[in-house]
Write an enzyme that holds these catalytic residues in place. Structure first.
Site, short mmCIF file in Angstrom:
data_model
loop_
_atom_site.label_atom_id
_atom_site.label_comp_id
_atom_site.label_asym_id
_atom_site.label_seq_id
_atom_site.Cartn_x
_atom_site.Cartn_y
_atom_site.Cartn_z
N VAL A 1 37.30 11.20 12.37
CA VAL A 1 37.61 12.10 13.63
C VAL A 1 36.77 13.51 13.55
CG1 VAL A 1 39.42 13.26 15.05
CG2 VAL A 1 39.85 11.01 13.74
N GLU B 1 48.05 17.81 19.75
CA GLU B 1 47.94 16.65 20.59
C GLU B 1 47.56 15.21 19.98
OE1 GLU B 1 48.50 16.40 24.55
OE2 GLU B 1 48.84 14.99 23.46
N ILE C 1 45.77 9.78 23.64
CA ILE C 1 46.87 9.79 24.64
C ILE C 1 47.43 11.03 24.89
CG2 ILE C 1 48.83 8.47 25.74
CD1 ILE C 1 48.39 6.21 23.92
N ASP D 1 53.37 5.53 9.13
CA ASP D 1 52.77 6.31 10.21
C ASP D 1 53.56 6.50 11.65
OD1 ASP D 1 49.94 7.21 11.16
OD2 ASP D 1 50.67 5.80 12.47
N LYS E 1 55.09 9.84 13.56
CA LYS E 1 55.03 10.22 15.08
C LYS E 1 56.18 10.10 15.75
CE LYS E 1 50.32 7.95 14.94
NZ LYS E 1 49.77 6.59 14.83
#
Lengths: 439, 439
Positions: A17, A130, A137, A202, A206
């Site tokens: 990323v 975000e 998304i 994971d 979230k």
């Protein structure tokens, strides 16, 4: 180009990323400046290894192995190192030095969120995240801002791309978990140690983030019930398909009316587990490594947000959106995102949850067995909605397979009842117990 | 309850959306105050008729037929009257008096947006309009904030619930447009004068708003190419279905690389028309009166936002989210939403658009016709991708029906070619010409 005020942007981490964030920031700098109302100067990128192979080439002079000097005087610090430390310390240091933070670090937010938000609040800094919840998304702003005037009742999310990829292929190909996992690892869809994904860690991180936002409540990771997908096999997939369902790993965040545990009569449940989803539900058609978050709100009704749940460049999009937001706020002042934990609803344990179940049993094929099974269910306050029996002829004897769909039942009752079935003498094997969500 | 600063909220209009906004504001006041950090005092509701029947009962003492006094001293003005005047004047007046604005008025924004944003900018006020683009679906914040660091390439939206309801029923039932429209009117899904919906005016207003946001460009409504769905008949629906498509009214907003019209080499196209969408495309499974916005961005990839596109209480959710945002800004200061029109890309006319087409022709069934048709297409620089011929035996003579799928072609070339086909002598009738989007 307009002569904008210049903001110093420091990037911590240049993995999948981070390297994309740096590349896009350098490539689209002028355009981003127009949108942010400020020039975004990337002052440095801290990395573990200066010579590591990266997806994109980054200017060597920006790289450093020492994040400390980057944090001094930075207006915006983008943390993409992942993990708890040194990310936590660097973020606290950057907040202390007056920077706004952009992070995609779900593990850190799910475990140390309150500490970080509190530190930011003290000095009027903001933390943007975000990219931490469902990759590219946009779900944080919709939950925090667009739905701020509504009451979220329920979120069902496919928030882990790896497990959705595995379950989707198992569903389409009839393959077994281990085979698809091995293939997913070879193709780069799963890590060499797949535990965080396939055991639901994971997704649980979230879920904690989404539930905190949706219910204005600090949800600690420890309050999230978590089950992974390793016990899902080809038989279960096949049975689900025949019954009109698909098995998905869901993050379910739900508002409950449960006077037992809360004086206000309200509480929430946050849980991650593989569940049967009806084929006609919008979540059933989320294929491959994609993610989707299905939200039910009191006024807005049903909403769904769909897109890429992972991927370097996709997640970079969410990170850069946050960078522009942080820059706008830096220029114009005012409040950033902050936390809203006013509602502070209790999170109930899994035993309180009420849902429907599908129980698959292997029983002896002889008179009286069905009556005995029905009796155990009825004693346990679990009501039968559907029942299907198939005769299986084996080597020694004939056995029957019972697939029981229940009406809604309390998880604790269901779990006690399944134990009682196992001990009843008439059930040879409890093949599977799966929750049904979204019908 | 915390002792919050109190904000004065005035509501203009108490129709289907307005009455729900008032009811929710009164019902959930405490909760909204916690989220906004300010108590939201509804000081009055201006209506046309004090005695009109409403979906929900509103406190009589809040109602007034004179908006003027409400605007004095208001912190937040919610405009839900619809239409251009007196909405425009009231909003300008409220901005002048220092209020932030929340509106769902797409017609006003699409025609007078720049004037209103400019007026707000002058005094540091903000205009929030989440409810103006796709009802309850959060799309404004994702486009403006979440994707602010990305480059939107293309938006395809089903943004009008009435036409989607009609087309969906025509597709499922094989019914004709007029019958379904009449039924939709009886059921309240369509207005007694359905022009705004079925001729695409409503969708064009939303397209202008979405394109403005996505491309950081002020897109005037007059630049939006618009076609309605009144010419879609059961035959076209049937042919689409057999070819693996469904017909949807789409708002398409697209970034083009077209050096002809822009020195930067970039331009945009904004258009509303019924188009063939492949059955497997996510937009094809948007049924009933639902809306969905499919966004393709350079980094984020494909995203979709789905939900209720209309409905009083659903739209009220979006309005109240904006009210909470406006309140937060009012308390904390800082910049509101504003406009970003820096990119200022030219909007090209429909003739520049490049897409695929499906042309259905009735021709005489005799040797040489196919060659003649192919010749006209080739002369017009329209390349054939697929061709299907069906013989139709009528009363007098045999005719053939040709369905031609083209490769991508320029709209102007296509349109000239269709004219040439009509004049060629071999084509008896051009049955239909439809664009293909999303493949």
């Amino acid at each position: 180009m307009t002569d904008y005020r210049r903001l110093r942007v420091a990037l911590l981490g240049a993995g999948a990323v981070g390297s994309q964030v740096a590349a896009l920031l350098l490539k689209h700098g002028d355009e981003l400046a127009d949108r942010a109302g400020a020039a975004l100067d990337l002052v440095g990128i801290s990395v573990r290894d200066l010579d590591a192979r990266r997806d994109v080439d980054l200017p060597r002079e920006l790289l450093t192995t020492d994040p400390e000097p980057l944090l001094v005087g930075a207006d915006i610090v983008i943390e993409l190192m992942g993990g708890i430390e040194p990310a936590r310390t660097s973020i606290l240091q950057a907040i202390g030095a007056g920077a706004d933070i952009v992070t995609a670090n779900k593990a850190l937010l799910a475990t140390h969120g309150p500490e970080l938000f509190e530190a930011a609040d003290q000095v009027g800094a903001s933390i943007y995240y975000e990219a931490a919840a469902a990759g590219a998304i946009p779900i944080i702003r919709p939950l925090r801002d667009s739905l701020a005037g509504d009451r979220v009742q329920r979120i069902m999310g496919i928030v882990n791309g790896t497990t959705n990829y595995i379950l989707d292929r198992m569903d389409r190909e009839g393959s077994d978990f281990a085979d698809v996992l091995a293939d997913a690892q070879a193709l780069g869809y799963a890590e060499s140690d797949p535990t965080a994904d396939v055991e639901g860690y994971d997704a649980a991180q979230k879920a904690a983030i989404l539930a905190s936002l949706a219910f204005h409540t600090a949800v600690p990771l420890s309050a999230v019930h978590r089950e992974g997908i390793t016990r899902i096999d080809a038989d279960m997939m096949d049975a689900a398909r025949k019954a009109g369902y698909v098995i998905k790993l869901l993050a379910v965040c739900e508002r409950l009316a449960d006077a037992e545990v809360s004086p206000s009569g309200e509480s929430i449940s946050v849980r991650v587990y593989p569940a049967l989803v009806p084929r006609e539900h919008p979540l059933a058609s989320v294929h491959g490594a994609n993610n989707a978050v299905f939200v039910q709100a009191e006024a807005a009704g049903d909403l769904m947000f769909y897109g890429a749940g992972a991927g370097g460049v996709q997640t970079a999009s969410a990170v850069l959106g946050d960078v522009v937001s942080a820059a706008r706020r830096h220029i114009a002042g005012g409040v950033g995102v902050g936390e809203s934990t006013r509602a502070n609803l209790p999170v109930v344990p899994i035993g309180h949850v009420v849902t429907r179940y599908q129980i698959t049993l292997e029983v002896e094929d002889r008179p009286g067995v069905l009556a005995a099974v029905a009796g155990v269910l009825s004693d346990g306050r679990v009501s039968i909605a559907t029942l299907e029996q198939t005769i299986v002829t084996g080597d020694d004897a004939q056995t029957a397979r019972l697939v029981i769909g229940t009406h809604t039942a309390r998880e604790q009752d269901l779990s006690d009842t399944v134990d009682a079935l196992g001990a009843s003498g008439v059930v040879q094997r409890v093949v599977s117990v799966l929750r049904v969500e979204g019908d």
